[in-house]
Motif scaffolding. Structure first.
Motif, PDB file in Angstrom:
ATOM      1  N   GLU A 136      22.982  73.470  12.344  1.00 25.48           N
ATOM      2  CA  GLU A 136      21.945  74.489  12.481  1.00 25.48           C
ATOM      3  C   GLU A 136      22.512  75.891  12.248  1.00 25.48           C
ATOM      4  O   GLU A 136      21.862  76.731  11.608  1.00 25.48           O
ATOM      5  N   SER A 164      21.729  78.959   9.300  1.00 24.48           N
ATOM      6  CA  SER A 164      21.168  80.185   9.874  1.00 24.48           C
ATOM      7  C   SER A 164      21.975  81.412   9.478  1.00 24.48           C
ATOM      8  O   SER A 164      21.802  82.481  10.060  1.00 24.48           O
ATOM      9  N   HIS A 200      20.486  85.012   8.728  1.00 26.05           N
ATOM     10  CA  HIS A 200      20.184  85.915   9.838  1.00 26.05           C
ATOM     11  C   HIS A 200      21.419  86.715  10.220  1.00 26.05           C
ATOM     12  O   HIS A 200      21.321  87.914  10.537  1.00 26.05           O
ATOM     13  N   GLY A 253      19.578  83.281  15.319  1.00 24.91           N
ATOM     14  CA  GLY A 253      19.044  82.727  14.081  1.00 24.91           C
ATOM     15  C   GLY A 253      18.643  81.275  14.230  1.00 24.91           C
ATOM     16  O   GLY A 253      17.618  80.842  13.688  1.00 24.91           O
ATOM     17  N   VAL A 254      19.457  80.495  14.955  1.00 30.32           N
ATOM     18  CA  VAL A 254      19.117  79.094  15.216  1.00 30.32           C
ATOM     19  C   VAL A 254      17.794  79.005  15.971  1.00 30.32           C
ATOM     20  O   VAL A 254      16.942  78.160  15.669  1.00 30.32           O
ATOM     21  N   ARG A 312      14.940  79.601  13.672  1.00 31.19           N
ATOM     22  CA  ARG A 312      14.731  78.486  12.755  1.00 31.19           C
ATOM     23  C   ARG A 312      14.256  77.216  13.465  1.00 31.19           C
ATOM     24  O   ARG A 312      13.943  76.218  12.813  1.00 31.19           O
ATOM     25  N   SER A 313      14.201  77.252  14.793  1.00 32.78           N
ATOM     26  CA  SER A 313      13.811  76.050  15.538  1.00 32.78           C
ATOM     27  C   SER A 313      12.369  75.643  15.297  1.00 32.78           C
ATOM     28  O   SER A 313      11.977  74.515  15.600  1.00 32.78           O
ATOM     29  N   THR A 314      11.564  76.549  14.733  1.00 36.50           N
ATOM     30  CA  THR A 314      10.159  76.217  14.440  1.00 36.50           C
ATOM     31  C   THR A 314       9.975  75.652  13.039  1.00 36.50           C
ATOM     32  O   THR A 314       8.857  75.284  12.665  1.00 36.50           O
ATOM     33  N   THR A 315      11.039  75.572  12.240  1.00 38.34           N
ATOM     34  CA  THR A 315      10.913  75.068  10.877  1.00 38.34           C
ATOM     35  C   THR A 315      10.892  73.542  10.876  1.00 38.34           C
ATOM     36  O   THR A 315      11.374  72.889  11.806  1.00 38.34           O
ATOM     37  N   ALA A 344      14.354  71.912  11.297  1.00 29.18           N
ATOM     38  CA  ALA A 344      14.848  71.640  12.643  1.00 29.18           C
ATOM     39  C   ALA A 344      14.233  70.367  13.206  1.00 29.18           C
ATOM     40  O   ALA A 344      14.912  69.564  13.859  1.00 29.18           O
ATOM     41  N   PRO A 398      19.668  78.651   2.327  1.00 33.48           N
ATOM     42  CA  PRO A 398      19.085  79.808   3.025  1.00 33.48           C
ATOM     43  C   PRO A 398      20.144  80.861   3.345  1.00 33.48           C
ATOM     44  O   PRO A 398      20.512  81.069   4.494  1.00 33.48           O
TER      45      PRO A 398
END
Length: 439
Positions: free
Chosen positions: A31, A35, A38, A79-80, A83-86, A89, A294
């Motif tokens: 993860e 990230s 960010h 940043g992790v 990105r947890s809503t992607t 993840a 990314p």
């Protein structure tokens, strides 16, 4: 009402993966790696460069200093969280759940992951292939240790890019580290191949370099590589225009003498030479199209599929099977227009199963309605076993949804959707690469 499971029990050929490339990593490490954009946008450029270099070297002292001075780890953890809503993840955790034990706690799953990593570099990936029912995996890697990675399951795809950039220092003024990272990887492979024949650097003479390049590619194919790959979209546009031997030789000679020269003519010539080799050998070529990782560094427009048309219009390459990767996101409809125009093009949707959910279903519907049944290829683009499992699972779900919807709309009958599922999951790739039947 439950959707009928058309793909259940079907084996799959993973058309594009990076099995053996990535060392075993924790979920948090994966993860954090994804990230880095960010971090890059919240620290000075030189701090980001130092962090990436230290991370790659395992330099804990420098990493601790950067955290103390610039809060690099804190920013990455932020940043992790973002990105947890992607879907990325979600897919990572679902892959871990399926692979390490659906009924266990998160700590239990991570304990299994560590135990597997201690057994063998390939053990976790072998287990992932069993769970995902993928008896054959095409691995885009520089080498496969055949004492570790089973020859029958893992087939190598070799990049031609290391041969395309002799004398390149890999430096750039662009943001991020992608450009440098890819050039460093290309240079490492080229040095290794040169040393095999007793050279410390590319020869000064262009003819000698071509002889070396031809012999090196031929040897690697003889050792088991079943396809060539072009990853150059990470470092330049993929508009490989026609180029003459004379012009390419002049550029090579200037660069060998330490003089400045426009490299693209030579690069175009070398790419086209490798593609002609593949065409003559009836060997497929994979091409990265679409976006990259990314993180800044790759110019997304360099991977636009229409840039390939000068190469595709080459008459002597009309029978070269070219597999365009990743659905070319965000150029997915552009890609479909090329694939339906050129009979020797194929559309691979690796990477997409664990990056997209609704979008993949939408594009599968579009692609399957316009493209012939032999054109679409499943792949994972996974280096981590968790993503290998997740990609296969979500690809099957998406196909079940799209094919059943097509039956309800009267696009296909039940016999056709069963056939399409087999074609996409393994038959198309088996046909293109001359692979044995899977079961």
């Amino acid at each position: 009402m439950a959707i009928p499971d058309i793909t259940s029990g079907l084996p799959a050929i993973d058309h594009h993966s990076h099995a053996s490339m990535a060392r075993p990593r924790t979920i948090l490490q994966i993860e954090k790696q994804f990230s880095t954009a960010h971090l890059e946008t919240n620290v000075p450029p030189e701090v980001f460069d130092a962090y990436i270099t230290a991370r790659n070297r395992g330099d804990t002292a420098t990493l601790e200093r950067l955290q103390a001075e610039h809060q690099t780890e804190t920013i990455l953890e932020e940043g992790v969280k973002f990105r947890s809503t992607t879907f990325f993840a979600t897919a990572l955790r679902e892959g871990a759940r399926q692979l390490y034990g659906p009924g266990g706690s998160w700590d239990d799953q991570m304990l299994v992951a560590r135990e597997w990593a201690a057994k063998s570099p390939s053990f976790g990936y072998d287990q992932a292939c069993h769970v995902a029912n993928t008896p054959i995996v095409l691995a885009d890697v520089s080498a496969l240790d055949r004492d570790i990675w089973d020859r029958k399951r893992y087939r190598q795809v070799m990049r031609i890019d290391p041969y395309v950039y002799p004398f390149h220092d890999g430096q750039t003024t662009m943001r991020g580290m992608e450009f440098q990272r890819f050039h460093a990887g290309f240079a490492t492979v080229l040095r290794s191949e040169l040393r095999r024949v007793g050279m410390d650097a590319p020869p000064a003479n262009f003819d000698q370099y071509l002889q070396f390049m031809d012999a090196s590619i031929e040897r690697r194919v003889h050792e088991g590589a079943i396809s060539l790959k072009i990853a150059s979209a990470y470092v330049r546009g993929i508009d490989f225009e026609p180029a003459t031997y004379a012009d390419a030789s002049a550029v090579y000679g200037a660069l060998a003498a330490g003089q400045a020269a426009d490299r693209r003519t030579m690069e175009n010539f070398l790419v086209r030479r490798a593609c002609q080799y593949a065409a003559d050998k009836q060997m497929p070529v994979q091409v990265h199209v679409g976006m990259g990782h990314p993180e800044p560094g790759m110019i997304v427009g360099n991977g636009a599929p229409f840039l390939l048309e000068p190469l595709l219009q080459t008459r002597s390459l009309n029978r070269l099977k070219i597999c365009l990767l990743h659905g070319a996101y965000p150029f997915s409809s552009d890609l479909a227009s090329l694939v339906q125009t050129y009979g020797n093009l194929y559309l691979d949707f690796s990477w997409m199963p664990y990056l997209h959910h609704a979008y993949l279903r939408s594009k599968l519907t579009e692609w399957l309605e316009i493209l012939p049944a032999n054109k679409l290829l499943y792949g994972s683009d996974a280096g981590a076993p968790e993503f290998h499992v997740a990609a296969a699972s979500y690809a099957r779900q998406a196909l079940n949804h799209v094919l059943n919807d097509g039956v309800e709309r009267g696009v296909w009958n039940t016999t056709q959707v069963d056939w399409l599922a087999r074609r996409i999951m393994y038959e198309n790739t088996a046909d293109i690469y001359g692979l044995e039947a899977v079961s």
